[in-house]
Design a protein around this motif. Structure first.
Motif, PDB file in Angstrom:
ATOM      1  N   THR A   1      18.367  34.029 -36.380  1.00 30.90           N
ATOM      2  CA  THR A   1      18.757  35.096 -37.305  1.00 30.90           C
ATOM      3  C   THR A   1      19.214  36.345 -36.563  1.00 30.90           C
ATOM      4  O   THR A   1      20.091  37.074 -37.038  1.00 30.90           O
ATOM      5  CB  THR A   1      17.575  35.441 -38.229  1.00 30.90           C
ATOM      6  OG1 THR A   1      17.163  34.260 -38.921  1.00 30.90           O
ATOM      7  CG2 THR A   1      17.963  36.495 -39.246  1.00 30.90           C
TER       8      THR A   1
ATOM      9  N   ALA B   1      13.829  39.559 -43.109  1.00 32.83           N
ATOM     10  CA  ALA B   1      14.643  39.293 -41.919  1.00 32.83           C
ATOM     11  C   ALA B   1      15.916  40.135 -41.923  1.00 32.83           C
ATOM     12  O   ALA B   1      16.356  40.632 -40.873  1.00 32.83           O
ATOM     13  CB  ALA B   1      14.997  37.807 -41.847  1.00 32.83           C
TER      14      ALA B   1
ATOM     15  N   ALA C   1       8.436  37.876 -41.939  1.00 31.82           N
ATOM     16  CA  ALA C   1       9.329  36.720 -42.069  1.00 31.82           C
ATOM     17  C   ALA C   1       8.937  35.607 -41.110  1.00 31.82           C
ATOM     18  O   ALA C   1       9.002  34.426 -41.459  1.00 31.82           O
ATOM     19  CB  ALA C   1      10.776  37.166 -41.814  1.00 31.82           C
TER      20      ALA C   1
ATOM     21  N   TRP D   1       9.858  41.786 -39.453  1.00 31.70           N
ATOM     22  CA  TRP D   1      10.068  40.602 -38.618  1.00 31.70           C
ATOM     23  C   TRP D   1       8.824  39.703 -38.658  1.00 31.70           C
ATOM     24  O   TRP D   1       8.922  38.498 -38.862  1.00 31.70           O
ATOM     25  CB  TRP D   1      10.370  41.015 -37.182  1.00 31.70           C
ATOM     26  CG  TRP D   1      10.220  39.901 -36.179  1.00 31.70           C
ATOM     27  CD1 TRP D   1       9.067  39.493 -35.580  1.00 31.70           C
ATOM     28  CD2 TRP D   1      11.253  39.040 -35.688  1.00 31.70           C
ATOM     29  NE1 TRP D   1       9.313  38.434 -34.734  1.00 31.70           N
ATOM     30  CE2 TRP D   1      10.638  38.141 -34.786  1.00 31.70           C
ATOM     31  CE3 TRP D   1      12.619  38.952 -35.922  1.00 31.70           C
ATOM     32  CZ2 TRP D   1      11.363  37.159 -34.110  1.00 31.70           C
ATOM     33  CZ3 TRP D   1      13.339  37.968 -35.250  1.00 31.70           C
ATOM     34  CH2 TRP D   1      12.721  37.094 -34.361  1.00 31.70           C
TER      35      TRP D   1
ATOM     36  N   MET E   1      13.965  32.106 -36.857  1.00 31.28           N
ATOM     37  CA  MET E   1      13.994  33.568 -36.814  1.00 31.28           C
ATOM     38  C   MET E   1      14.796  34.057 -35.621  1.00 31.28           C
ATOM     39  O   MET E   1      15.525  35.055 -35.702  1.00 31.28           O
ATOM     40  CB  MET E   1      12.570  34.119 -36.756  1.00 31.28           C
ATOM     41  CG  MET E   1      11.882  34.162 -38.105  1.00 31.28           C
ATOM     42  SD  MET E   1      12.742  35.190 -39.322  1.00 31.28           S
ATOM     43  CE  MET E   1      12.560  36.807 -38.582  1.00 31.28           C
TER      44      MET E   1
END
Length: 342
Positions: A254, A20, A242, A239, A251
């Protein structure tokens, strides 16, 4: 078994967090590159050139690794995310950023993580823990501060705001559609074929790409290739890696680190010195991400608790056996024999 699984779980969490981090750093760098390439390439041509560059790199990696085709059950999510995120989002965002100033674009597009959380809760059953909601609120406040500090650098239009809003919806829809595909398919497969689908969607801009490439300076073309290789091929793969190991909502939160990193990179690469409000907003973005990804502390349970309970149960059984051998009366139906009796 429990003790041996904990290091493996922690290792998986660390790898997902590292993936990430790679994603947000490369996505932040994309904004710096788009400024250069966007002056020479139209929105559709830039999106197509970026996707073609990424598809070539990903295709080579898939061939070397013999990744093969994704399972049939993953194609729906790959196709939807490819159309909405790789194709529609990139074109509309490039177009929108030409119509509004950077601050307005940042404000509107940053509703994307909120939309991801809402769609993820509705369609994927993602949990909405208080820490996630609080972190997103703090990060969004930081994004607002960054956006306000950047406003006034250009004109804004209703069309530009609508385009950025559509980009946010495309981004959110693409992420939520991609999540189920990461069960049967690998992160590399999902990213590769999503990128290919996006490139196919953008093929109507092929003529414009050829025209722009003939007149574009080498630096702009190199920036377009960079966008395809790193912020697309590499960052979208990390991406997906993760995302397969956490929720879409977490996510999405994030990505609020991106505005803070853009401020830092613009300062270092372009010499754009941020003001106090910009720095404060960037700090809030990072703080919110930290809160949203943190986990509540659970009370420490000694690992010997179960063993202690078993020993206590064994002792109770031994006492009961001893009492029986000594001629004590058998317990009646109203009495219990065991470690929990007084």
């Amino acid at each position: 078994m429990m003790t041996s699984s904990r290091p493996a779980e922690r290792r998986t969490e660390m790898l997902a967090a590292g993936a990430a981090a790679v994603t947000v750093v490369l996505w932040a760098s994309a904004f710096v590159s788009i400024r250069s390439a966007g002056d020479a390439y139209s929105p559709g041509a830039l999106a197509l050139g970026r996707l073609l560059s990424g598809a070539v790199v990903l295709g080579v990696i898939c061939a070397v690794r013999r990744a093969g085709l994704p399972p049939r059950s993953a194609w729906r999510g790959i196709a939807v995310s490819g159309v909405l995120w790789f194709g529609f989002y990139m074109v509309v965002l490039n177009w929108g950023e030409q119509q509004v100033d950077a601050g307005t674009a940042a404000l509107v597009v940053n509703i994307g993580p909120i939309l991801i959380a809402l769609l993820g809760a509705r369609l994927l059953g993602d949990a909405m823990p208080p820490r996630l909601l609080a972190g997103m609120a703090v990060s969004f406040a930081g994004a607002v501060a960054v956006g306000l500090s950047m406003s006034g650098e250009g004109g804004s239009s209703v069309l530009g705001v609508v385009l950025c809003l559509l980009a946010a919806f495309g981004y959110a829809g693409g992420v939520v559609a991609q999540k189920p595909a990461l069960g049967p398919a690998s992160a590399l497969q999902v990213t590769t074929f999503g990128c290919v689908v996006g490139a196919v969607v953008c093929l109507p801009f092929a003529g414009q790409l050829a025209h722009d490439a003939a007149d574009a300076p080498v630096s702009a073309t190199l920036n377009m290739v960079y966008l395809g290789v790193f912020p697309t091929a590499l960052a979208f793969t990390t991406w997906a890696y993760a995302l397969a190991r956490t929720t879409a909502s977490r996510m999405g939160a994030t990505t609020y680190a991106v505005p803070a990193l853009v401020v830092l990179m613009s300062w270092l690469a372009l010499g754009e010195v941020p003001g106090a409000l910009t720095l404060a907003g960037g700090a809030l973005c990072l703080a919110g991400v930290a809160v949203s990804r943190s986990k509540p502390r659970t009370p420490h349970v000694p690992r010997t608790r179960e063993a202690g309970a078993a020993r206590a149960a064994g002792a109770g059984e031994a006492r009961a056996a001893g009492a029986g051998e000594a001629g004590a009366p058998e317990p009646g139906p109203d009495r219990e024999v065991g470690p929990w009796t007084g």
